[in-house]
Design an enzyme around this catalytic site. Structure first.
Site, PDB file in Angstrom:
ATOM      1  CG  ASP A 185      40.419   2.644  70.368  1.00 14.99           C
ATOM      2  OD1 ASP A 185      40.788   2.503  71.550  1.00 14.99           O
ATOM      3  OD2 ASP A 185      39.314   2.255  69.955  1.00 14.99           O
ATOM      4  CG  HIS A 255      38.409   3.227  73.765  1.00 13.67           C
ATOM      5  ND1 HIS A 255      38.998   2.047  73.397  1.00 13.67           N
ATOM      6  CD2 HIS A 255      37.276   2.878  74.436  1.00 13.67           C
ATOM      7  CE1 HIS A 255      38.249   1.016  73.810  1.00 13.67           C
ATOM      8  NE2 HIS A 255      37.200   1.496  74.453  1.00 13.67           N
ATOM      9  CD  GLU A 319      35.204  -1.657  75.711  1.00 16.68           C
ATOM     10  OE1 GLU A 319      34.995  -2.852  75.769  1.00 16.68           O
ATOM     11  OE2 GLU A 319      35.963  -1.146  74.850  1.00 16.68           O
TER      12      GLU A 319
HETATM   13  C1  ACM Z   1      32.672  -1.307  71.817  1.00 16.97           C
HETATM   14  O1  ACM Z   1      32.610  -2.413  71.242  1.00 16.97           O
HETATM   15  N1  ACM Z   1      33.567  -1.081  72.771  1.00 16.97           N
HETATM   16  C2  ACM Z   1      31.757  -0.237  71.474  1.00 16.97           C
END
Ligand code: ACM
Ligand code: ZN
Length: 761
Positions: A185, A255, A319
């Site tokens: 991440d 991420h 995201e």
């Molecule tokens: C997530 O909670 N961004 C998959």
């Protein structure tokens, strides 16, 4: 019979029962039988001697010893027989038969036998005994869903190999069969990739962490850690022994800031980048126009597939902001060269992410594996063997299944275990927000009603997620997981017709005893008093109902004093119609739960009839319009507690029937602001009055300022005073900003407005 007679005299005899979690799907217990199977040191485990059964037998002996202290012997006169051979199309189906002189466990596979062992383990007493009386019983059990997942983010905070193993132990106890390991991440890269050594040399280390929710202060404490490939293999083997598959997740193309810190040329700007020290969604993502990004991804996924035998490989996809791509000549060139165009609700940049998704899909499927990803992978025309993990509610699951893809339900409404589990957040360790109590998890139905019978078959399971931004210790991990995992495992395993929350609550104390036995930290909110407040519009009063676990008594006060064992004993629902502070706690053997505290403030509108003219946002309607006149304020900025009602892209338009003409001169309400989630203050209010409920005239109105960056988390109070007016009906329109402002991370997206209580004087 000799045995029964002999063992009945055993001084220290425990009793087994099969009131376990998850509830077995078919169970017959002969409670009238005078004979029982006596589990004591004269019992031996028999099996065919192969590797799986030998290991299963070892687990069973260990469980019996851990629970009861009984050490089984070889060659005893009574047996527990472990065998495969159950002819069942469900590979985890098992039969467990208890006779006076034997227990026979027959699984469709060795994995099924292991699941049966969990049922035996959980049926045992947890105190040291010489023998256990097991009722004569027959269980035929199988999981409802083939995919029963649990996700663990080891990036935001790092957890040791031993802690990961304990996490897997917890999954085994709850019949979970897929461990979703979130390995990279923005804030840390955690898995060794030999071709890209800087991923761990640089990417696994962050210098410090922001304090709280991005307030501009950092803690100065470095966070680092990674797993070598050998350690990852050790985890895979540990899980496999428990018939748990390990799904690696490499989250891309967003991420990825820790990878960019290591290899800045993979980003649109070329960097430099740091391993992020903040939470949220960073605009720094992989450059989708850069060929070396594609090579990097293919190399990383290939190494990951060398390590992990899992048929499912998770490629993330959630995201991924497109801000850098929109400014990047290479990304623009990729769009042009590949002829990428907008489609439906997706613009060309969303479709560029789809291009990256499909590229990785090919890398994964070339190795005979199946790509899994968060519901953003629907931005691509994904092939039908890709699996959609629906996290933004259930919409992704519905769309995925309608497109013909298999789906796993992991909606943030029910399955996010990083959310608070109590409304009284002041007593909780700081969390990301949200409100997902055990009951809510338990109530989750993974098959959306929008799907037809064929589409419903594409729902392969459900999964909980644990994101660890605010979870620094493994003890805290356990607190967030347990007992919500117990509630989820019944969702994953038990057919809906055998699920029952009241029964679950009766079975949970035995699970708590097991958690205690293993030293697992767990949340005890189920022992607290659960208060339900229902406005009674006829009586113009609030009905109060309390509940807690069986065998606990509830005592309460209404004068603000702390309840003790001499306070009023709750014996059934009661009503209140004036201003009070309610405090309630449960007691068992002199041990008191936490005290719940609710303040009821009445006004002219309290407990009257309220109805909405506009529809609340999906998931935020809770108990509807009556919540706005129930005398209870929203309290904190946690907009998921049910004390706030939310509207998205739409006004909160409510009609309140005061019951008779009343002279009023003031109206107030609170909004909830949780800006990062698009929850902002109201744009204004209009108040109309009517005496027939048909013809309304304007009483007062106000406009509020534009949404400002500075108001991040707040509960602004709005109060309007006007010349006294006599009216029976009130139409209050609390206006939404409709769309989020241009500076917001989700600019242009529909804005939420949340309202708690409308007070009228
Ligand atoms: C997530 O909670 N961004 C998959
Ligand atoms: Zn780019």
């Amino acid at each position: 019979m000799a045995c029964v007679a002999l063992c009945s005299c055993t001084s220290n005899m425990g009793k087994a029962d099969f009131n376990v979690i998850p509830q077995p799907n078919n169970i017959t217990v002969d409670s009238t039988a005078t004979a029982h199977f006596i589990l004591d040191k004269n019992v031996s485990i028999v099996h065919n001697g192969d590797e799986d059964m030998t290991r299963n037998a070892r687990f069973l002996a260990q469980y019996i010893q851990e629970m009861t202290g009984i050490e089984l012997s070889d060659g005893g006169d009574k047996v527990i027989k472990l065998q495969v051979g159950l002819n069942d199309e469900n590979p985890e189906a098992y039969k467990l038969q208890v006779y006076p002189d034997s227990v026979v466990i027959t699984g469709a596979t060795p994995a099924a036998v292991f699941r049966a062992l969990q049922t035996v383990r959980k049926s045992l007493p947890t105190t040291a005994v010489d023998a256990v009386e097991m009722p004569i019983a027959e269980i035929y059990d199988y999981p409802r869903f083939e995919y029963r997942g649990a996700h663990f983010d080891v990036c935001r905070h790092f957890y040791t190999i031993d802690e990961v193993k304990t996490f897997i132990d917890m999954l085994a106890l709850h019949n979970v069969n897929n461990f979703h390991w979130h390995l990279n991440d923005d804030q840390g890269w955690r898995i060794e990739i030999k071709k890209y050594p800087k991923l761990i040399e640089i990417g696994s280390k962050r210098t410090e962490t922001v304090i709280g929710r991005n307030p501009g202060k950092w803690d100065g404490v470095p966070v680092s850690g990674y797993y070598t490939q050998e350690q990852a293999k050790e985890i895979i083997e540990y899980a496999a022994e428990r018939y748990i598959n390990v799904i690696p997740e490499i989250d891309m193309p967003g991420h990825m800031r820790s990878a960019l810190a290591a290899y800045p040329h993979l980003g649109c700007t070329g960097g430099p980048y740091d391993v992020w020290t903040e939470w949220g969604v960073t605009p720094e993502v992989l450059c989708a126009g850069n060929d070396s990004t594609m090579t990097f991804l293919a190399d990383v996924f290939n190494e990951i597939m060398d390590i992990f035998p899992s048929k499912y490989i998770n490629a993330g996809g959630d995201e991924c902001p497109k801000t850098r791509w929109q400014e990047c000549p290479k990304c623009q060139a990729r769009i042009k060269a590949e002829g990428i165009v907008a489609k439906g609700r997706f613009n060309e940049f969303d479709r560029l992410q789809g291009y990256v998704t499909n590229y990785i899909y090919k890398v994964i499927s070339a190795r005979g594996r199946m790509m899994m990803g968060w519901d953003e992978i629907l931005q691509a025309d994904i092939p039908s063997d890709a699996i959609v993990l629906s996290w933004q509610g259930i919409a992704g699951a519905i769309e995925g299944a309608k497109r013909g893809n298999k789906v796993v339900l992991s909606p943030n409404t029910h399955c996010y275990f990083d959310f608070y589990q109590s409304k009284d957040v002041q007593f909780e360790p700081f969390a990301i927000g949200g409100y997902t109590p055990v009951e809510k998890v338990y109530s989750f139905e993974p098959v959306p009603s929008e799907l037809d019978e064929e589409q419903a078959k594409l729902v392969i399971g459900a999964q909980c997620n644990l994101w660890t931004e605010y979870i620094k210790t493994f003890s805290h991990v356990q607190y967030m997981e347990l007992p919500r995992l117990a509630a989820l495992c019944e969702v994953q395993w038990t057919e809906p017709e055998h699920k029952d929350y009241e029964s679950f609550k009766e079975r949970i104390p035995a699970m708590f005893a097991i958690y205690d036995k293993y030293g697992y930290n767990y949340a005890k909110h189920l022992c607290d008093v659960n208060a339900t407040y229902t406005p009674n519009t006829e009586k113009k009063a609030l009905e109060v109902t309390f509940s807690t676990l069986k065998n606990r008594e509830i005592r309460y006060t209404t004068d603000g004093n702390e309840p003790d064992e001499n306070s009023t004993l709750y014996s059934g629902p009661f009503t209140i119609d004036s201003d009070v502070i309610i405090k309630a706690a449960s007691f068992s053997n002199g041990v008191k739960s936490r005290t719940i505290c609710d303040t009821i403030n009445t006004n002219i509108a309290s407990f009257t009839k309220a109805t909405f003219n506009t529809v609340p946002a999906i998931g935020y309607a809770f108990n509807g319009a009556q919540t706005l006149v129930d005398g209870i304020m929203g309290g904190t900025t946690n907009y998921r507690t049910g004390r706030w009602i939310g509207f998205v892209g739409n006004n909160c338009d409510v009609v309140i029937d005061l019951g008779s003409e009343q002279s009023i001169s003031e109206l107030g309400f609170n909004c909830c602001v949780f800006q990062c989630d698009g929850v902002v203050d109201a744009a204004g209010v209009e108040i109309y009055g009517s005496n027939d409920g048909k013809e309304y005239s304007l009483i007062a109105s106000e406009e509020y300022p534009e949404v400002v960056k500075e108001m991040e988390f707040a509960t602004p109070h709005h109060e309007i005073k006007f010349a006294p007016k006599s009216t029976r009906y009130l139409n209050v329109i609390i206006k939404s900003h409709k769309a989020l402002p241009s500076w917001h991370a989700f600019a242009g997206a529909p804005a939420f407005v949340f309202v708690d209580e409308i007070t009228v004087k």
